[in-house]
Write an enzyme that holds these catalytic residues in place. Structure first.
Site, PDB file in Angstrom:
ATOM      1  N   TYR A   1       0.898  -1.025  -0.032  1.00 51.69           N
ATOM      2  CA  TYR A   1      -0.032  -0.171   0.096  1.00 51.69           C
ATOM      3  C   TYR A   1       0.732   1.255  -0.086  1.00 51.69           C
ATOM      4  O   TYR A   1       1.873   1.412   0.760  1.00 51.69           O
ATOM      5  CB  TYR A   1      -0.914  -0.021   1.054  1.00 51.69           C
ATOM      6  CG  TYR A   1      -2.134   0.913   1.193  1.00 51.69           C
ATOM      7  CD1 TYR A   1      -2.421   2.214   0.209  1.00 51.69           C
ATOM      8  CD2 TYR A   1      -2.999   0.724   2.388  1.00 51.69           C
ATOM      9  CE1 TYR A   1      -3.321   3.019   0.344  1.00 51.69           C
ATOM     10  CE2 TYR A   1      -3.984   1.864   2.632  1.00 51.69           C
ATOM     11  CZ  TYR A   1      -4.190   2.690   1.487  1.00 51.69           C
ATOM     12  OH  TYR A   1      -4.981   3.661   1.282  1.00 51.69           O
ATOM     13  N   CYS A   2       0.770   2.036  -0.911  1.00 50.52           N
ATOM     14  CA  CYS A   2       1.343   3.334  -1.014  1.00 50.52           C
ATOM     15  C   CYS A   2       2.929   3.188  -1.035  1.00 50.52           C
ATOM     16  O   CYS A   2       3.302   2.456  -2.215  1.00 50.52           O
ATOM     17  CB  CYS A   2       0.945   4.321   0.016  1.00 50.52           C
ATOM     18  SG  CYS A   2       1.682   6.003  -0.028  1.00 50.52           S
TER      19      CYS A   2
END
Length: 609
Positions: free
Chosen positions: A345-346
């Site tokens: 994530y990210c």
């Protein structure tokens, strides 16, 4: 408090003058004195840590960069007197039109407004912004001036792309800061509230300001929610699980199964270390982790340490070794399975992509599919965060980190809030410190305020290799003495973007797809960086777009993509099942001789800045 005789006659017009007249001068004066007393406490909370040398102002360098950027814009306009005169005349002419219209309006004429807010601008919704001549005048002058300033940036020739980007960003920040909606005497709603409460709102607002500066230890820690209603492990991050391994950088959490059979391949989630992993486990209704467990995944999550001076030298190689590799080794010990599905994530996804490229070089094939949530691997179209990244600014951040070995979490939190200052800063400044209103409980904003520090070596590597040099997509990033390249990653990739993402723009995520060496499924969710990801099917919100291979032009892909209602989660689950849907008996944390070090959500996540 408002007395019965002060109540507004419902038959009066909203712009009637008596709404702006002080009814009890003595009470108002007493409250002003109390406000000044609280303002003194706020000033003391600000000054004292600086006198002790505990806080060094961090705004000097950003302000200097803003002035330097605006100077470059000014050079173009001032280099030609006729050009400067033309620009000034255009602004002055707009002011004269507004003034003439205001005079005509005062005489009772119906006059069309030459400047109205953009659709959806919530700052000027009060009727008096249009019906009251004074406030209407302020609003129009503000709108005309800020649009003129934007035009100066857009029409300045000879600016390089980065300087123009920074100038646009800084104009937006200044424009939002000086909005008449932010001040008592220039905002009709604030003015009326101040009069009707006899200044009680200002007393409470200054009290809250003093509390927030004290909470930030000399820096303003803007409260965006009532944080007292939440506690990690109590009503936040409550999915049952166990910490089964711990390194200097990471705790590895395994979650309790809820199905008798589970997918043979375990699922490893690598979250960002900017903020904390429990954005994927806010509460039972919003938890992606709990939902994945319900779909039959054996879920493992990396919970990153909140670094301090001991972690200053930990770079990306350390985060890969003591985070991702440590998690993979733990999963094999806990389940006997070598092959896993992985989610990043990210920035956790950027780290995962870099690790996969390194693993491909080393012949390590333990990760058999990769899912990226709002992850950039190419930073050509990286959005407004690029404003903060050039040699001078990165060098300044590195100097600040060198002293302690980390970057304070408040610095990153402020930068992210500035990306959406109109939503995440100024509404709370007005509501908290001028209206004196306590914010509402909101779990997402509780998480947003639970900021983390950045280890110096890690953060410096990220800024230089990704934002500055775009080394990962260019195949020039060095890890473990090897030059890594995304085209070496040939496993299936599910690449999720969010349409309104201001941190990892959908266009940027799309551009990154072309660098992988295998099949890529690109999906664009509705909403932004968080809501686009944390969108449970039961909520029936937003939508997502699918459109085949992510090739060619982004706008062309969007134009032909299929819009699907609701959450993308089930679509992802179908994609995962296509990779390998083999099922085995459920595994419990602590099996196969693994220790149980703590109950989820663990100890690292509890460390606050």
């Amino acid at each position: 408090m408002t007395r019965p005789e002060d109540k507004k006659d419902s038959s009066r017009q909203p712009s009637s003058a008596d709404q702006y007249l002080i009814k009890d001068p003595e009470l108002f004066a007493r409250n002003l004195a109390r406000m000044i007393e609280n303002a003194g406490k706020a000033a003391s909370a600000w000054v004292t840590p600086r006198e002790r040398g505990e806080v060094r102002d961090s705004m000097a360098e950003p302000m200097a960069d803003m002035v330097k950027t605006f100077s470059k814009v000014s050079e173009y306009w001032l280099s030609d007197p006729s050009r400067a005169l033309e620009a000034q005349t255009k602004l002055f002419s707009s002011y004269m039109t507004i003034w003439a219209n205001a005079v005509r309006k005062l005489s009772g004429e119906e006059v069309p407004s030459p400047a109205e807010p953009e659709k959806g601008d919530k700052r000027f919704q009060d009727p008096d912004w249009s019906t009251h001549a004074f406030f209407d005048f302020l609003k129009q002058v503000y709108i005309v001036t800020t649009r003129w300033a934007n035009d100066l940036v857009q029409n300045a020739e000879g600016l390089d792309e980065h300087t123009r980007h920074k100038a646009n960003f800084y104009v937006r920040q200044v424009s939002q800061a000086i909005s008449p909606s932010n001040f008592i005497l220039t905002n009709p709603e604030l003015f009326r509230e101040t009069v009707s409460s006899h200044g009680e709102n200002l007393v409470k607002g200054m009290q809250m300001l003093a509390e927030d500066i004290a909470a930030g230890k000399g820096e303003l820690k803007l409260r965006q929610a009532d944080y007292t209603k939440f506690a990690v492990g109590k009503n936040i991050a409550t999915t049952p699980g166990k910490v089964i391994a711990r390194s200097d950088l990471a705790e590895i959490i395994q979650y309790d199964p809820t199905t008798k059979k589970v997918l043979k391949r375990p699922l490893l989630i690598c979250p960002p270390w900017i903020n904390k992993y429990y954005i994927l486990d806010l509460n039972p209704q919003k938890s992606f982790i709990a939902w994945a467990v319900e779909q039959g995944h054996t879920v493992f999550v990396i919970s990153w340490v909140n670094p301090d001076e001991r972690h200053g030298f930990k770079d990306w190689e350390a985060y890969i070794d003591e985070g991702l590799n440590f998690a993979l080794e733990t999963i094999e010990k806990a389940t006997g399975e070598r092959e896993v599905n992985a989610i990043g994530y990210c920035v956790g996804g950027t780290l995962l992509a870099a690790a996969l490229a390194l693993m491909a070089k080393e012949g390590d094939d333990r990760i058999r599919s990769a899912t990226f949530f709002t992850t950039q691997v190419d930073f050509t179209h990286a959005g407004d965060l690029k404003v903060f990244v050039d040699e001078e600014q990165v060098a300044a951040v590195e100097r600040a980190m060198k002293e302690k070995g980390y970057l304070d979490g408040t610095r990153m939190a402020t930068a992210f809030n500035m990306l959406r200052a109109g939503d995440l800063i100024w509404p709370y400044v007005v509501s908290n410190y001028m209206r004196g209103k306590d914010p509402m409980p909101f779990d997402l904003l509780y998480w947003n305020a639970d900021s983390t520090r950045m280890a110096a070596a890690n953060h410096s590597f990220y800024l230089r290799n990704c934002y500055m040099n775009n080394a990962l997509s260019q195949g020039t990033m060095m890890l473990a003495g090897k030059k890594v390249a995304l085209h070496d990653i040939t496993i299936p990739v599910f690449n999720l973007a969010a349409r309104e993402d201001h941190i990892a723009p959908a266009r940027s995520v799309f551009a990154g797809c072309s660098f992988f060496g295998g099949d890529v499924e690109y999906v664009m969710a509705g909403s932004g960086h968080i809501a686009g990801v944390v969108n449970p099917p039961a909520m029936k919100k937003y939508q997502y777009w699918t459109g085949g291979k992510p090739g060619g032009d982004f706008d062309g892909w969007v134009a032909t993509a299929k819009e699907n209602p609701g959450s993308w989660w089930p679509y992802w689950q179908e994609w995962i099942a296509k990779q390998d849907d083999t099922r085995v008996p459920a595994r419990k944390p602590g099996a196969r001789g693994m220790p149980v070090l703590a109950e989820a959500p663990g100890t690292y996540v509890a460390v606050r800045v």
